[in-house]
Motif scaffolding. Structure first.
Motif, PDB file in Angstrom:
ATOM      1  N   TRP A  27      30.610  27.420  53.077  1.00 55.16           N
ATOM      2  CA  TRP A  27      31.962  26.986  52.745  1.00 55.16           C
ATOM      3  C   TRP A  27      32.256  27.085  51.248  1.00 55.16           C
ATOM      4  CZ3 TRP A  27      34.448  21.853  54.944  1.00 55.16           C
ATOM      5  CH2 TRP A  27      35.815  22.068  55.098  1.00 55.16           C
ATOM      6  N   PRO A  28      31.334  26.737  50.338  1.00 53.09           N
ATOM      7  CA  PRO A  28      31.635  26.890  48.908  1.00 53.09           C
ATOM      8  C   PRO A  28      31.968  28.325  48.518  1.00 53.09           C
ATOM      9  CG  PRO A  28      29.678  25.534  49.219  1.00 53.09           C
ATOM     10  CD  PRO A  28      30.008  26.111  50.550  1.00 53.09           C
ATOM     11  N   PHE A  29      31.336  29.299  49.181  1.00 51.68           N
ATOM     12  CA  PHE A  29      31.614  30.695  48.854  1.00 51.68           C
ATOM     13  C   PHE A  29      32.974  31.124  49.389  1.00 51.68           C
ATOM     14  CE2 PHE A  29      27.021  30.145  48.953  1.00 51.68           C
ATOM     15  CZ  PHE A  29      26.661  30.656  47.718  1.00 51.68           C
ATOM     16  N   VAL A  30      33.421  30.507  50.479  1.00 48.53           N
ATOM     17  CA  VAL A  30      34.782  30.745  50.962  1.00 48.53           C
ATOM     18  C   VAL A  30      35.784  30.251  49.919  1.00 48.53           C
ATOM     19  CG1 VAL A  30      36.449  30.246  52.802  1.00 48.53           C
ATOM     20  CG2 VAL A  30      34.034  30.541  53.361  1.00 48.53           C
ATOM     21  N   GLY A  31      35.389  29.210  49.174  1.00 51.58           N
ATOM     22  CA  GLY A  31      36.245  28.698  48.107  1.00 51.58           C
ATOM     23  C   GLY A  31      36.522  29.731  47.036  1.00 51.58           C
ATOM     24  N   TRP A  32      35.574  30.646  46.788  1.00 56.89           N
ATOM     25  CA  TRP A  32      35.850  31.732  45.846  1.00 56.89           C
ATOM     26  C   TRP A  32      37.022  32.574  46.327  1.00 56.89           C
ATOM     27  CZ3 TRP A  32      30.232  33.971  45.033  1.00 56.89           C
ATOM     28  CH2 TRP A  32      29.488  33.048  44.313  1.00 56.89           C
ATOM     29  N   LEU A  33      37.061  32.815  47.645  1.00 56.54           N
ATOM     30  CA  LEU A  33      38.128  33.654  48.206  1.00 56.54           C
ATOM     31  C   LEU A  33      39.470  32.925  48.192  1.00 56.54           C
ATOM     32  CD1 LEU A  33      39.187  36.138  49.690  1.00 56.54           C
ATOM     33  CD2 LEU A  33      38.370  35.120  51.825  1.00 56.54           C
ATOM     34  N   THR A  34      39.517  31.734  48.793  1.00 57.57           N
ATOM     35  CA  THR A  34      40.792  31.017  48.884  1.00 57.57           C
ATOM     36  C   THR A  34      41.276  30.557  47.509  1.00 57.57           C
ATOM     37  OG1 THR A  34      39.565  28.983  49.395  1.00 57.57           O
ATOM     38  CG2 THR A  34      40.400  30.260  51.254  1.00 57.57           C
ATOM     39  N   GLY A  35      40.361  30.027  46.695  1.00 55.84           N
ATOM     40  CA  GLY A  35      40.740  29.623  45.348  1.00 55.84           C
ATOM     41  C   GLY A  35      41.109  30.818  44.487  1.00 55.84           C
ATOM     42  N   GLY A  36      40.403  31.938  44.684  1.00 58.84           N
ATOM     43  CA  GLY A  36      40.722  33.146  43.936  1.00 58.84           C
ATOM     44  C   GLY A  36      42.101  33.682  44.257  1.00 58.84           C
ATOM     45  N   VAL A  37      42.489  33.628  45.524  1.00 61.79           N
ATOM     46  CA  VAL A  37      43.832  34.058  45.921  1.00 61.79           C
ATOM     47  C   VAL A  37      44.879  33.172  45.264  1.00 61.79           C
ATOM     48  CG1 VAL A  37      45.440  34.205  47.863  1.00 61.79           C
ATOM     49  CG2 VAL A  37      43.129  35.130  48.089  1.00 61.79           C
ATOM     50  N   MET A  38      44.655  31.861  45.282  1.00 58.24           N
ATOM     51  CA  MET A  38      45.600  30.934  44.662  1.00 58.24           C
ATOM     52  C   MET A  38      45.717  31.187  43.160  1.00 58.24           C
ATOM     53  SD  MET A  38      44.479  27.432  46.620  1.00 58.24           S
ATOM     54  CE  MET A  38      45.736  26.372  45.887  1.00 58.24           C
ATOM     55  N   ASP A 151      38.723  24.089  44.322  1.00 57.41           N
ATOM     56  CA  ASP A 151      38.534  24.630  45.675  1.00 57.41           C
ATOM     57  C   ASP A 151      37.045  24.735  46.012  1.00 57.41           C
ATOM     58  OD1 ASP A 151      38.626  26.186  48.071  1.00 57.41           O
ATOM     59  OD2 ASP A 151      40.595  26.898  47.490  1.00 57.41           O
ATOM     60  N   VAL A 152      36.267  25.324  45.110  1.00 58.79           N
ATOM     61  CA  VAL A 152      34.842  25.531  45.393  1.00 58.79           C
ATOM     62  C   VAL A 152      34.087  24.202  45.427  1.00 58.79           C
ATOM     63  CG1 VAL A 152      32.712  26.577  44.546  1.00 58.79           C
ATOM     64  CG2 VAL A 152      34.846  27.850  44.422  1.00 58.79           C
ATOM     65  N   TRP A 153      34.313  23.327  44.450  1.00 58.39           N
ATOM     66  CA  TRP A 153      33.591  22.055  44.396  1.00 58.39           C
ATOM     67  C   TRP A 153      34.003  21.147  45.553  1.00 58.39           C
ATOM     68  CZ3 TRP A 153      29.313  20.135  43.413  1.00 58.39           C
ATOM     69  CH2 TRP A 153      29.088  18.810  43.031  1.00 58.39           C
ATOM     70  N   GLY A 154      35.299  21.140  45.900  1.00 59.49           N
ATOM     71  CA  GLY A 154      35.756  20.339  47.028  1.00 59.49           C
ATOM     72  C   GLY A 154      35.125  20.792  48.334  1.00 59.49           C
ATOM     73  N   LYS A 155      35.054  22.108  48.550  1.00 63.41           N
ATOM     74  CA  LYS A 155      34.419  22.638  49.759  1.00 63.41           C
ATOM     75  C   LYS A 155      32.912  22.365  49.753  1.00 63.41           C
ATOM     76  CE  LYS A 155      37.509  26.327  51.351  1.00 63.41           C
ATOM     77  NZ  LYS A 155      38.709  26.137  50.522  1.00 63.41           N
ATOM     78  N   LEU A 193      24.681  24.968  43.954  1.00 63.26           N
ATOM     79  CA  LEU A 193      24.453  25.350  42.563  1.00 63.26           C
ATOM     80  C   LEU A 193      24.751  26.829  42.351  1.00 63.26           C
ATOM     81  CD1 LEU A 193      21.164  23.387  41.738  1.00 63.26           C
ATOM     82  CD2 LEU A 193      23.500  22.855  40.997  1.00 63.26           C
ATOM     83  N   VAL A 194      24.337  27.660  43.300  1.00 65.24           N
ATOM     84  CA  VAL A 194      24.617  29.091  43.206  1.00 65.24           C
ATOM     85  C   VAL A 194      26.122  29.341  43.250  1.00 65.24           C
ATOM     86  CG1 VAL A 194      24.349  31.322  44.362  1.00 65.24           C
ATOM     87  CG2 VAL A 194      22.400  29.781  44.147  1.00 65.24           C
ATOM     88  N   ALA A 195      26.837  28.592  44.084  1.00 71.14           N
ATOM     89  CA  ALA A 195      28.283  28.766  44.211  1.00 71.14           C
ATOM     90  C   ALA A 195      29.012  28.380  42.930  1.00 71.14           C
ATOM     91  CB  ALA A 195      28.804  27.931  45.380  1.00 71.14           C
ATOM     92  N   LEU A 196      28.472  27.408  42.197  1.00 71.96           N
ATOM     93  CA  LEU A 196      29.153  26.902  41.012  1.00 71.96           C
ATOM     94  C   LEU A 196      28.825  27.679  39.738  1.00 71.96           C
ATOM     95  CD1 LEU A 196      28.830  23.056  41.595  1.00 71.96           C
ATOM     96  CD2 LEU A 196      30.863  24.465  41.864  1.00 71.96           C
TER      97      LEU A 196
END
Length: 261
Positions: A27-38, A151-155, A193-196
């Motif tokens: 889910w944190p890596f999905v945050g890169w996609l959704t947060g990146g779009v925003m 987005d990433v930290w929340g997910k 940690l990798v996601a952040l």
């Protein structure tokens, strides 16, 4: 495929349901996609639109990408927790596809608060950039980085619910007809940690550090929510995960506005 409406299924189909059981791990890596779009929509929108209109498009972009997946979870969660009189009644209401009064109120308050928080935070960053001589303090870049961070930290934190709690229903009653696998805590910490790391690099390049309170606020939210769910439902559901993400993310924006004011 699980958390967005993008046609990834045309490119690849999992050979086993185990992939869906582990979907929450990423889910944190999905945050890169959704947060990146925003973040991208904000950047492009402010090229020719007013701040208010750009923020509306930012919120709309994630709703379109995810198919209101998280918002649906928030409405079902508030309907169940607000209207249910016991564990079984609460779970039954959560599974009902119809939206009730608590769900309507929760979504209305959430969208309004998110809109105002993003708008005010962008204005606060703009004021800060005027008071700073650093060329890195671009208010649009700072807001885009804040969106990606929240987005990433929340997910990341919301995806810890399957670690802290068991699934509240029987597996065959889940929307996907299966429950998320409960991984070891160490595995979760490693992938968070990798996601952040890219986000930490982004703020390092900008030249400032987000306030510590912003990072801690969603931790408190998820911890309190986990205690409530353990007492009320004896576990979590998919709707609880969606609601915990939106509430975690919103807490970050609210605290960030307080720190920036």
């Amino acid at each position: 495929m699980t958390y967005t409406r993008l046609p990834f299924g045309r490119l690849y189909q999992p050979k086993s349901e185990e992939a869906y059981r582990r979907a929450v791990f990423y889910w944190p890596f999905v945050g890169w996609l959704t947060g990146g779009v925003m973040a991208l929509v904000l950047w492009l929108g402010l090229e020719g639109l007013s701040l208010g209109v750009a923020v509306v498009l930012v919120i709309l972009s994630r709703i379109l990408v995810t198919g209101a997946f998280h918002e649906d979870g928030l409405s079902d969660f508030t309907d169940g927790m607000g209207g249910g009189r016991g564990r079984e009644d609460t779970l039954r209401i959560m599974k009902d596809s119809h939206i009730g009064t608590y769900g309507v109120l929760a979504l209305t308050i959430y969208i309004l608060t998110l809109y105002l928080s993003l708008r005010e935070l962008t204005m606060a960053f703009g004021l800060r950039s005027l008071q700073s001589s650093s060329p890195c303090h671009n208010p649009i870049l700072m807001t885009a980085a804040a969106i990606l961070t929240c987005d990433v930290w929340g997910k990341s934190l919301a995806s810890l619910l399957p670690v802290a709690l068991p699934y509240a229903r029987r597996e065959e009653e889940a929307k996907l007809r299966l429950a998320y696998r409960r991984p070891k805590l160490g595995w979760h910490i490693a992938r968070i940690l990798v996601a952040l790391l890219p986000i930490a690099f982004l703020w390092w390049r900008i030249g400032i550090v987000p306030p510590l309170a912003v990072v801690c606020a969603p931790v408190v939210v998820v911890a309190l929510l986990s205690l409530w769910l353990r007492r009320r439902l004896w576990g979590y559901t998919g709707d609880c995960c969606g609601a915990s993400f939106l509430l975690s993310e919103l807490s970050m924006y609210l605290v960030w506005n307080i720190c920036a004011s």
